[in-house]
Design a protein around this motif. Structure first.
Motif, PDB file in Angstrom:
ATOM      1  N   GLU A  87     -28.550  22.899 -50.451  1.00 34.12           N
ATOM      2  CA  GLU A  87     -28.651  21.942 -49.356  1.00 34.12           C
ATOM      3  C   GLU A  87     -27.476  20.986 -49.433  1.00 34.12           C
ATOM      4  N   LEU A  88     -26.781  20.833 -48.318  1.00 32.14           N
ATOM      5  CA  LEU A  88     -25.655  19.912 -48.217  1.00 32.14           C
ATOM      6  C   LEU A  88     -26.125  18.626 -47.546  1.00 32.14           C
ATOM      7  N   PRO A  89     -25.425  17.520 -47.767  1.00 31.32           N
ATOM      8  CA  PRO A  89     -25.795  16.267 -47.102  1.00 31.32           C
ATOM      9  C   PRO A  89     -25.737  16.423 -45.579  1.00 31.32           C
ATOM     10  N   TRP A  90     -26.558  15.656 -44.868  1.00 31.35           N
ATOM     11  CA  TRP A  90     -26.631  15.754 -43.411  1.00 31.35           C
ATOM     12  C   TRP A  90     -25.293  15.483 -42.741  1.00 31.35           C
ATOM     13  N   ASP A  91     -24.438  14.696 -43.411  1.00 27.74           N
ATOM     14  CA  ASP A  91     -23.154  14.340 -42.805  1.00 27.74           C
ATOM     15  C   ASP A  91     -21.992  15.207 -43.308  1.00 27.74           C
ATOM     16  N   TYR A  92     -22.315  16.307 -43.995  1.00 28.20           N
ATOM     17  CA  TYR A  92     -21.262  17.211 -44.474  1.00 28.20           C
ATOM     18  C   TYR A  92     -20.586  17.855 -43.259  1.00 28.20           C
ATOM     19  N   GLU A  93     -19.282  17.666 -43.153  1.00 25.89           N
ATOM     20  CA  GLU A  93     -18.557  18.196 -42.000  1.00 25.89           C
ATOM     21  C   GLU A  93     -18.000  19.574 -42.308  1.00 25.89           C
ATOM     22  N   TYR A  94     -18.328  20.499 -41.440  1.00 31.66           N
ATOM     23  CA  TYR A  94     -17.838  21.869 -41.558  1.00 31.66           C
ATOM     24  C   TYR A  94     -17.773  22.423 -40.145  1.00 31.66           C
ATOM     25  N   GLU A  95     -16.562  22.441 -39.608  1.00 29.98           N
ATOM     26  CA  GLU A  95     -16.348  22.833 -38.215  1.00 29.98           C
ATOM     27  C   GLU A  95     -16.515  24.341 -38.041  1.00 29.98           C
ATOM     28  N   VAL A  96     -17.325  24.712 -37.099  1.00 29.28           N
ATOM     29  CA  VAL A  96     -17.571  26.119 -36.776  1.00 29.28           C
ATOM     30  C   VAL A  96     -17.497  26.277 -35.268  1.00 29.28           C
ATOM     31  N   PRO A  97     -17.390  27.470 -34.745  1.00 28.72           N
ATOM     32  CA  PRO A  97     -17.386  28.747 -35.464  1.00 28.72           C
ATOM     33  C   PRO A  97     -16.039  28.996 -36.157  1.00 28.72           C
ATOM     34  N   ILE A  98     -16.120  29.777 -37.222  1.00 28.17           N
ATOM     35  CA  ILE A  98     -14.931  30.173 -37.977  1.00 28.17           C
ATOM     36  C   ILE A  98     -14.918  31.688 -38.077  1.00 28.17           C
ATOM     37  N   LYS A  99     -13.811  32.284 -37.690  1.00 27.94           N
ATOM     38  CA  LYS A  99     -13.629  33.725 -37.831  1.00 27.94           C
ATOM     39  C   LYS A  99     -13.058  33.996 -39.211  1.00 27.94           C
ATOM     40  N   THR A 100     -13.730  34.866 -39.972  1.00 27.35           N
ATOM     41  CA  THR A 100     -13.277  35.237 -41.313  1.00 27.35           C
ATOM     42  C   THR A 100     -13.129  36.755 -41.380  1.00 27.35           C
ATOM     43  N   ARG A 101     -12.659  37.256 -42.514  1.00 25.32           N
ATOM     44  CA  ARG A 101     -12.534  38.711 -42.665  1.00 25.32           C
ATOM     45  C   ARG A 101     -13.898  39.395 -42.715  1.00 25.32           C
ATOM     46  N   GLU A 102     -14.954  38.618 -43.006  1.00 19.80           N
ATOM     47  CA  GLU A 102     -16.317  39.170 -43.084  1.00 19.80           C
ATOM     48  C   GLU A 102     -17.056  39.111 -41.750  1.00 19.80           C
ATOM     49  N   GLY A 103     -16.615  38.194 -40.863  1.00 17.31           N
ATOM     50  CA  GLY A 103     -17.317  38.012 -39.595  1.00 17.31           C
ATOM     51  C   GLY A 103     -17.118  36.597 -39.085  1.00 17.31           C
ATOM     52  N   ILE A 104     -18.130  36.079 -38.384  1.00 16.36           N
ATOM     53  CA  ILE A 104     -18.058  34.739 -37.802  1.00 16.36           C
ATOM     54  C   ILE A 104     -19.101  33.852 -38.475  1.00 16.36           C
ATOM     55  N   LEU A 105     -18.663  32.688 -38.966  1.00 18.60           N
ATOM     56  CA  LEU A 105     -19.564  31.701 -39.555  1.00 18.60           C
ATOM     57  C   LEU A 105     -19.959  30.683 -38.497  1.00 18.60           C
ATOM     58  N   ASP A 106     -21.243  30.293 -38.506  1.00 17.88           N
ATOM     59  CA  ASP A 106     -21.707  29.278 -37.573  1.00 17.88           C
ATOM     60  C   ASP A 106     -22.991  28.654 -38.121  1.00 17.88           C
ATOM     61  N   TRP A 107     -23.210  27.381 -37.804  1.00 21.52           N
ATOM     62  CA  TRP A 107     -24.475  26.733 -38.130  1.00 21.52           C
ATOM     63  C   TRP A 107     -25.500  27.177 -37.101  1.00 21.52           C
ATOM     64  N   LYS A 108     -26.674  27.599 -37.571  1.00 22.46           N
ATOM     65  CA  LYS A 108     -27.763  28.002 -36.683  1.00 22.46           C
ATOM     66  C   LYS A 108     -28.993  27.172 -37.008  1.00 22.46           C
ATOM     67  N   LYS A 109     -29.644  26.666 -35.973  1.00 28.18           N
ATOM     68  CA  LYS A 109     -30.868  25.888 -36.151  1.00 28.18           C
ATOM     69  C   LYS A 109     -31.951  26.792 -36.746  1.00 28.18           C
ATOM     70  N   ILE A 110     -32.725  26.223 -37.649  1.00 30.20           N
ATOM     71  CA  ILE A 110     -33.797  26.996 -38.283  1.00 30.20           C
ATOM     72  C   ILE A 110     -34.784  27.502 -37.236  1.00 30.20           C
ATOM     73  N   ASP A 111     -35.099  26.687 -36.228  1.00 24.68           N
ATOM     74  CA  ASP A 111     -36.000  27.137 -35.160  1.00 24.68           C
ATOM     75  C   ASP A 111     -35.445  28.358 -34.437  1.00 24.68           C
TER      76      ASP A 111
END
Length: 161
Positions: A87-111
């Motif tokens: 678990e990261l802090p609520w204010d941890y900044e990580y800009e997405v989407p990001i294209k990587t060699r494995e695929g696309i990273l994105d934050w997804k809501k648990i719901d």
């Protein structure tokens, strides 16, 4: 049980999980956690810390072991992966989407991940994610597939040998 071949991690921030839409098998085209195969001599913890960094550029130092996810191969052997969460802090900044060699990273809501109408996530993910998030224990999630279709996930408390 023999050493498993894979690791997987779910990185949580508030009500979101960082997921990877995979461009390669397994789970190609589905949203899932980040992780991968062991390099020679690695422990599960070493492997997942390396894999998370390689796939996300996030350097984790502390990580929670949450158990294992297993399934039977076509030959009847048990295969699986070590399951981790951080678990990261609520204010941890990580800009997405990001294209990587494995695929696309994105934050997804648990719901969104848990929505029964969602066919875009790895089929077994909604079956173990709630327990993994809400329970402090470690568990084995044994997935039963037939012809690629998930029939059941048996959840038992995991005790390391």
């Amino acid at each position: 049980m023999d050493k498993l071949k894979y690791t997987i991690c779910f990185i949580k921030r508030e009500d979101e999980i960082l997921l990877l839409n995979r461009e390669k098998p397994s789970w190609m085209g589905s949203w899932n956690g980040v992780g991968g195969k062991f390099k020679k001599g690695e422990t599960p913890r070493d492997c997942i810390l390396r894999e998370v960094y390689e796939e996300t550029n996030i350097k984790l130092h502390d990580i929670q072991f949450k158990g294992i996810v297993t399934w039977n191969s076509d030959e009847g052997k048990i295969q699986g992966m070590y399951l981790f969460m951080q678990e990261l802090p609520w204010d941890y900044e990580y800009e997405v989407p990001i294209k990587t060699r494995e695929g696309i990273l994105d934050w997804k809501k648990i719901d969104w991940i848990m929505n029964p109408e969602n066919t875009g996530v790895a089929h077994n993910l909604p079956r173990f994610l709630p327990n993994m998030i809400n329970n402090k224990g470690t568990f084995q999630y044994h997935c039963v597939f037939k012809n690629g279709i998930l029939l059941d996930v048996k959840i038992t408390e995991f005790k390391e040998d």
